[in-house]
Design a protein around this motif. Structure first.
Motif, PDB file in Angstrom:
ATOM      1  N   VAL A 155      18.533  54.966  14.140  1.00 29.51           N
ATOM      2  CA  VAL A 155      18.084  56.135  14.884  1.00 29.51           C
ATOM      3  C   VAL A 155      17.875  57.307  13.936  1.00 29.51           C
ATOM      4  CG1 VAL A 155      18.602  57.707  16.784  1.00 29.51           C
ATOM      5  CG2 VAL A 155      19.421  55.346  16.871  1.00 29.51           C
ATOM      6  N   GLU A 156      16.727  57.945  14.046  1.00 28.24           N
ATOM      7  CA  GLU A 156      16.499  59.197  13.329  1.00 28.24           C
ATOM      8  C   GLU A 156      17.023  60.337  14.195  1.00 28.24           C
ATOM      9  OE1 GLU A 156      12.877  61.925  11.428  1.00 28.24           O
ATOM     10  OE2 GLU A 156      12.412  60.111  12.586  1.00 28.24           O
ATOM     11  N   GLN A 158      17.361  64.313  14.598  1.00 32.02           N
ATOM     12  CA  GLN A 158      16.949  65.658  14.203  1.00 32.02           C
ATOM     13  C   GLN A 158      17.882  66.721  14.756  1.00 32.02           C
ATOM     14  OE1 GLN A 158      14.599  66.641  12.098  1.00 32.02           O
ATOM     15  NE2 GLN A 158      13.962  64.529  11.647  1.00 32.02           N
ATOM     16  N   ARG A 162      18.026  64.844  20.173  1.00 26.42           N
ATOM     17  CA  ARG A 162      16.689  64.685  19.569  1.00 26.42           C
ATOM     18  C   ARG A 162      16.707  63.430  18.707  1.00 26.42           C
ATOM     19  NH1 ARG A 162      15.993  69.916  16.342  1.00 26.42           N
ATOM     20  NH2 ARG A 162      13.941  69.003  15.867  1.00 26.42           N
ATOM     21  N   TYR A 163      16.493  62.296  19.375  1.00 26.80           N
ATOM     22  CA  TYR A 163      16.647  60.995  18.744  1.00 26.80           C
ATOM     23  C   TYR A 163      15.336  60.221  18.781  1.00 26.80           C
ATOM     24  CZ  TYR A 163      21.466  62.249  19.982  1.00 26.80           C
ATOM     25  OH  TYR A 163      22.655  62.909  20.128  1.00 26.80           O
ATOM     26  N   ARG A 164      15.079  59.508  17.696  1.00 20.14           N
ATOM     27  CA  ARG A 164      13.934  58.587  17.652  1.00 20.14           C
ATOM     28  C   ARG A 164      14.424  57.244  17.127  1.00 20.14           C
ATOM     29  NH1 ARG A 164       9.367  57.346  13.942  1.00 20.14           N
ATOM     30  NH2 ARG A 164      10.333  58.667  12.352  1.00 20.14           N
ATOM     31  N   LEU A 166      14.217  54.002  15.342  1.00 17.78           N
ATOM     32  CA  LEU A 166      13.376  53.452  14.278  1.00 17.78           C
ATOM     33  C   LEU A 166      13.373  51.932  14.309  1.00 17.78           C
ATOM     34  CD1 LEU A 166      14.617  55.753  11.360  1.00 17.78           C
ATOM     35  CD2 LEU A 166      12.557  56.057  12.757  1.00 17.78           C
ATOM     36  N   ALA A 270      12.321  58.092   7.212  1.00 21.05           N
ATOM     37  CA  ALA A 270      12.640  59.373   7.827  1.00 21.05           C
ATOM     38  C   ALA A 270      12.686  60.510   6.816  1.00 21.05           C
ATOM     39  CB  ALA A 270      13.986  59.279   8.552  1.00 21.05           C
ATOM     40  N   GLU A 344      16.551  57.613  23.799  1.00 21.20           N
ATOM     41  CA  GLU A 344      15.513  58.609  23.541  1.00 21.20           C
ATOM     42  C   GLU A 344      15.236  59.501  24.748  1.00 21.20           C
ATOM     43  OE1 GLU A 344      12.651  56.698  20.129  1.00 21.20           O
ATOM     44  OE2 GLU A 344      12.368  55.964  22.178  1.00 21.20           O
TER      45      GLU A 344
END
Length: 349
Positions: A155-156, A158, A162-164, A166, A270, A344
């Motif tokens: 997980v990225e 920020q 606020r998760y993306r 991967l 990232a 997300e």
């Protein structure tokens, strides 16, 4: 990290699977971890050992028996009463629906009776934020490897919420692969820790297994094929105790190398220099050593929660809940759980 302080203690409740966790925490952004007032944990390992895995109905019933005594224990340890609480946080998902409902129902009832807000916490966000309980916590942006019996994902991050994602698991998670592989070689339940302990006695190079999906682009995981390789190697071997240890070591090395390779790729994708490792498999000694060494050589920093907070626990739920309550987030009085829940979709703090 821009988060406000929630002045009163928050009760955290974790009942997503086979561990009942309770903790009391006062969120202090200036001194992360120091606000942990108490925590208590009960494991159902003995209950499920005869079945070789978690029986959902038995898990739910045991949470009913253990949850309130653990709440009383945590309150007594912290020198608090229920009237001192400022909020209640509980695991709302993902997890076993019956087990989740035990924690959610109890949390909602306590919050309603005390007139305080309650919030359902995403189990994996709890794991992701667990390193914030330590003295030197990571600051976003960072990449998190969430690796446990039910999940293997990158997980990225920020910021909080606020998760993306991967990369995710396409079949067996890493912890699940550990447990299933241990079972097929006749190791006792829970298999993952038993296999890791046995691997320490294995001889390097006696066996070698593939590093799944590392020969192609992408950050997803798949360990079902590796599990099959181990099964065939075990069936075709002399099945001596040293051979069992050798296979265990080769299997563990394959899992750890695969996770490490994917972590490096995720950091590069990232553009991050901080890596968080969380979840039950994050307690694996070989994984910790390999990633720490890689970080020193390649210029990224690795953050681990203490061993007690790698596995499921109430402290991580209290922490995630306290941060969101401090931001003014809470939910209505309905009891809702989410056995499947996309990380997300969480709101940002």
């Amino acid at each position: 990290m821009d988060t406000k302080q929630f002045s009163k203690p928050v009760l955290g409740i974790e009942t997503s699977c086979d561990e009942t966790g309770v903790a009391l925490l006062r969120w202090e952004p200036a001194a992360p971890g120091r606000g942990l007032l108490s925590h208590a944990l009960y494991s159902q390992i003995k209950l499920h050992a005869d079945y070789g895995g978690v029986v959902p109905e038995l898990a739910s019933r045991d949470h009913v028996r253990k949850l309130l005594p653990l709440v009383r224990e945590a309150l007594a340890e912290a020198g608090l009463t229920p009237a001192d609480l400022g909020g209640v946080a509980y695991t709302a998902g993902p997890g076993l629906v019956g087990a989740l409902l035990v924690g959610a129902s109890a949390a909602r009832a306590m919050a309603w009776a005390l007139g305080v807000p309650a919030i359902g916490v995403h189990h994996m966000e709890g794991h992701l934020l667990a390193p914030l309980l330590e003295e030197d916590p990571p600051e976003p942006p960072f990449v998190a490897l969430l690796v446990s019996g039910g999940h293997s994902m990158l997980v990225e991050v920020q910021g909080i919420g606020r998760y993306r994602i991967l990369g995710d698991t396409l079949d067996d998670a890493a912890g699940e692969a550990f447990d299933k592989t241990a079972k097929l070689m006749g190791l006792p339940y829970p298999g993952g820790p038993a296999l890791a302990a046995l691997a320490q006695q294995g001889r390097p190079g006696a066996f070698r297994f593939s590093r799944p999906m590392t020969d192609r682009p992408g950050l997803d995981f798949s360990f079902s094929g590796l599990k099959t390789q181990v099964l065939l190697a075990w069936q075709q071997s002399d099945q001596a105790e040293q051979t069992r240890a050798d296979i265990a070591r080769a299997f563990e090395e394959a899992i750890v190398d695969t996770l490490a390779i994917k972590c490096r790729r995720a950091l590069q994708a990232a553009g991050a220099k901080r890596l968080v490792i969380a979840g039950g498999v994050g307690a694996n000694k070989r994984l910790r050593a390999e990633l720490a060494e890689a970080g020193e050589k390649e210029g990224f920093r690795v953050y681990f929660p203490r061993l007690a907070f790698c596995t499921d626990n109430g402290a991580m739920i209290a922490l995630a809940g306290a941060i969101r309550l401090a931001a003014g987030q809470h939910q209505d009085e309905s009891v809702q759980v989410f056995p499947r829940w996309d990380l997300e979709t969480l709101p940002a703090v």
